[in-house]
Design an enzyme around this catalytic site. Structure first.
Site, mmCIF file in Angstrom:
data_model
loop_
_atom_site.group_PDB
_atom_site.id
_atom_site.type_symbol
_atom_site.label_atom_id
_atom_site.label_comp_id
_atom_site.label_asym_id
_atom_site.label_seq_id
_atom_site.Cartn_x
_atom_site.Cartn_y
_atom_site.Cartn_z
ATOM 1 N N ASP A 1 71.635 64.442 4.631
ATOM 2 C CA ASP A 1 70.607 65.435 4.294
ATOM 3 C C ASP A 1 69.878 65.062 3.004
ATOM 4 O O ASP A 1 68.668 65.250 2.884
ATOM 5 C CB ASP A 1 71.208 66.855 4.214
ATOM 6 N N HIS B 1 73.487 62.685 10.010
ATOM 7 C CA HIS B 1 74.643 62.644 10.925
ATOM 8 C C HIS B 1 74.810 63.993 11.620
ATOM 9 O O HIS B 1 74.266 64.997 11.163
ATOM 10 C CB HIS B 1 75.901 62.304 10.145
#
Ligand SMILES: *[C@@H]1O[C@H](CO)[C@@H](O)[C@H](O)[C@H]1NC(C)=O
Ligand SMILES: *[C@@H]1O[C@H](CO)[C@@H](O)[C@H](O)[C@H]1NC(C)=O
Length: 395
Positions: free
Chosen positions: A296, A31
Site C-alpha cells: 500500500d 498484495h
C-alpha cells in the site's frame, strides 16, 4: 501536440466511438489478504485476539485464491483488448516482478497461476530476504533542508486529522481502559494522546502514538473480516454496521495519508519506482505487460508523487484495498497517430474479499477512473501520453 489533442477531443465529441488500440500496460499492485502485521496486540485489550495459523504478514491461502481470480480476470481483459493473444506470452513480452516479502512473491505467483495457468511464466524477485530497494519506501536523502520540509508536510497532515469519533469507537471496542496498556503504561485514551513523527534515514517515514496503535488494531480487524472469520471473532462482534467500519477505517486511511501522501515526501520515497516505471514507458523494447507486486505504501506514494487527484473507491473501506491495482494503460489512436494514457484503479470490493467470490464479467472487480493533475482527461478518461511523460520526467 496540443492541437492534435484538440482535434481528437472534437472528433471524440461527435463520433463517440474511436478506435483506440491498447499498446502497453503497467500494473502496480498491493498484495492480497495477509495475516495481520502486528502479532503483539495483547496489551491493548483485555479481550482475547483471534488466532492465526501463520506468522504475521503472510499471504493467506484465501488471499492467494483471490489473487488468482484477479490474474484470470485481468488476462482476459488484456486478451480482449488484444494486447496479449490467447496463447502463452513470449518471454520478453511480459514481466511479473515482486518485492521480496512472502506476501508479495506469493501474490505474484498466484496472479500468474490465474492468468497463465498452462504457461511457463516466472515471477522475478531479487535473490534476497531484505526489501528490494525498488519497493522500499524509505528516506534516503540526508539533507536537513529536505528533512524539515518533509516533517512539516507530515505535521500538517497530522494537524488536519479529525479522528476523535473513530478513536472513541475504537477505545470502546477494545476496552482500552481495562487493558495492560492503560494499567501499566498509562495509555488510556487515543483521543488525548499526541502522535510523534519518526524520521530516520534508511527507514520509512513513521508515526509513534495512537495513529500507529490504531492502525495495527484496524489491520487485525480488517484482515479477520476479509479472511472470513465468524463475525463474533472479528473485533469480538462489536462492529455491527458498514458505517462503523467506515468510521474505524478512517484511522487506516489517516495512517497512510500522513506517512505517504505528501508531495515532497512521496517524491523522495517513491523515487526508485517512479524511475523504473518511466524507463518501462520510454524503452521501445519494454514488456507489453508488466505487473509490479508491492505494498500500500508503494501505491500511495506513487499516487502522491505523480499528483493524482482525490478519488473515492466505492464499496471499499481502504484507499489501497487488498489486491488493488493501479492500471497504467498506453493507448494509440491510429487515425490521428496519437498516444493516450488511461489509469484505472481496479480492486475487489469488501464483499468480494469477504465472500471470496470468483471474478468474471458478471462479477467484475470495480474499475475507478483516476485523473492526474496536469494530464486533463476526456470524457472517456484518456489524457495525452506526452503530458504524462513530462510529469514523470519532472518528478
Ligand atoms: C537531497 O535534497 C536536497 C534538498 O531538497 C537536494 O538539493 C539534493 O539534490 C538531494 N540529493 C539527492 C542525492 O537527491
Ligand atoms: C492525499 O492528499 C490529498 C491532498 O491533501 C487528498 O485530497 C487525498 O484525499 C489524500 N489521499 C489519501 C489516499 O489519503
Amino acid at each position: 501536440m496540443a492541437g492534435k489533442f484538440d482535434v481528437y477531443i472534437f472528433l471524440n465529441f461527435f463520433l463517440i466511438v474511436i478506435g483506440h488500440e491498447l499498446k502497453q500496460v503497467c500494473i502496480l499492485s498491493r498484495h492480497n489478504i495477509r495475516t495481520p502485521l502486528t502479532a503483539n496486540l495483547e496489551h491493548l485489550s483485555p479481550n482475547i485476539w483471534p488466532a492465526w495459523s501463520q506468522e504475521p504478514g503472510m499471504l493467506t491461502a484465501k488471499g492467494a485464491r483471490l489473487e488468482e481470480y484477479m490474474g484470470d480476470y485481468i488476462v482476459k481483459w488484456l486478451q480482449k483488448e488484444k494486447l496479449l493473444s490467447e496463447s502463452c506470452p513470449d518471454k520478453d513480452s511480459i514481466l511479473i516482478y515482486a518485492n521480496t516479502r512472502q506476501r508479495t512473491r506469493q501474490s505474484a505467483k498466484a496472479f500468474v497461476r490465474g492468468a497463465f495457468s498452462s504457461c511457463n511464466v516466472n515471477v522475478h524477485s531479487i535473490n534476497s530476504e531484505e526489501m528490494d530497494p525498488l519497493f522500499n519506501p524509505i528516506l534516503r536523502n540526508t539533507s536537513d533542508v529536505l528533512k524539515n520540509v518533509i516533517i512539516a508536510e507530515m505535521q500538517q497532515k497530522l494537524n488536519e486529522l479529525q479522528l476523535k469519533g473513530s478513536y472513541e469507537d475504537l477505545e470502546g471496542i477494545i476496552d482500552l481502559k481495562n487493558s495492560q496498556a492503560c494499567k501499566m503504561n498509562n495509555i488510556c485514551s487515543f483521543v488525548d494522546t499526541k502522535d510523534v513523527i519518526y524520521y530516520e534515514i534508511g527507514h520509512e517515514p513513521n508515526i509513534i502514538g495512537p495513529l500507529a496503535y490504531g492502525n495495527s488494531i484496524l489491520d487485525s480487524f480488517l484482515m479477520s473480516y476479509y479472511e472470513g472469520m465468524p463475525l463474533e471473532q472479528v473485533a469480538w462482534g462489536k462492529i455491527d454496521s458498514s458505517d462503523k467500519w467506515k468510521s474505524l477505517a478512517e484511522i487506516t486511511k489517516a495512517n497512510q495519508n500522513v506517512r505517504f501522501n505528501s508531495t515532497i515526501l512521496a517524491k523522495e520515497v517513491a523515487n526508485p519506482l517512479i524511475d523504473y516505471m518511466k524507463a518501462l514507458f520510454e524503452n521501445r523494447n519494454a514488456p507489453k505487460f508488466t505487473l509490479l507486486h508491492g505494498h500500500d505504501s508503494n501505491l500511495n506514494s506513487v499516487i502522491a508523487a505523480i499528483g493524482f487527484k482525490h478519488y473515492v473507491l466505492p464499496d471499499q473501506y481502504e484507499t489501497t484495498p487488498l489486491g488493488g491495482k493501479l492500471v497504467f494503460q498506453k493507448w494509440h489512436n491510429k487515425e490521428l497517430d496519437l498516444y493516450l494514457l488511461k489509469v484505472n484503479y481496479v480492486y475487489q470490493t469488501v464483499e468480494q474479499l469477504r465472500r471470496g467470490t470468483k471474478l468474471s464479467n458478471e462479477n467484475p472487480p470495480r474499475w475507478v477512473e483516476l485523473e492526474i493533475a496536469g494530464c486533463p482527461k476526456d470524457k472517456q478518461g484518456y489524457c495525452l501520453w506526452d503530458d504524462f511523460m513530462k510529469i514523470l520526467k519532472d518528478i
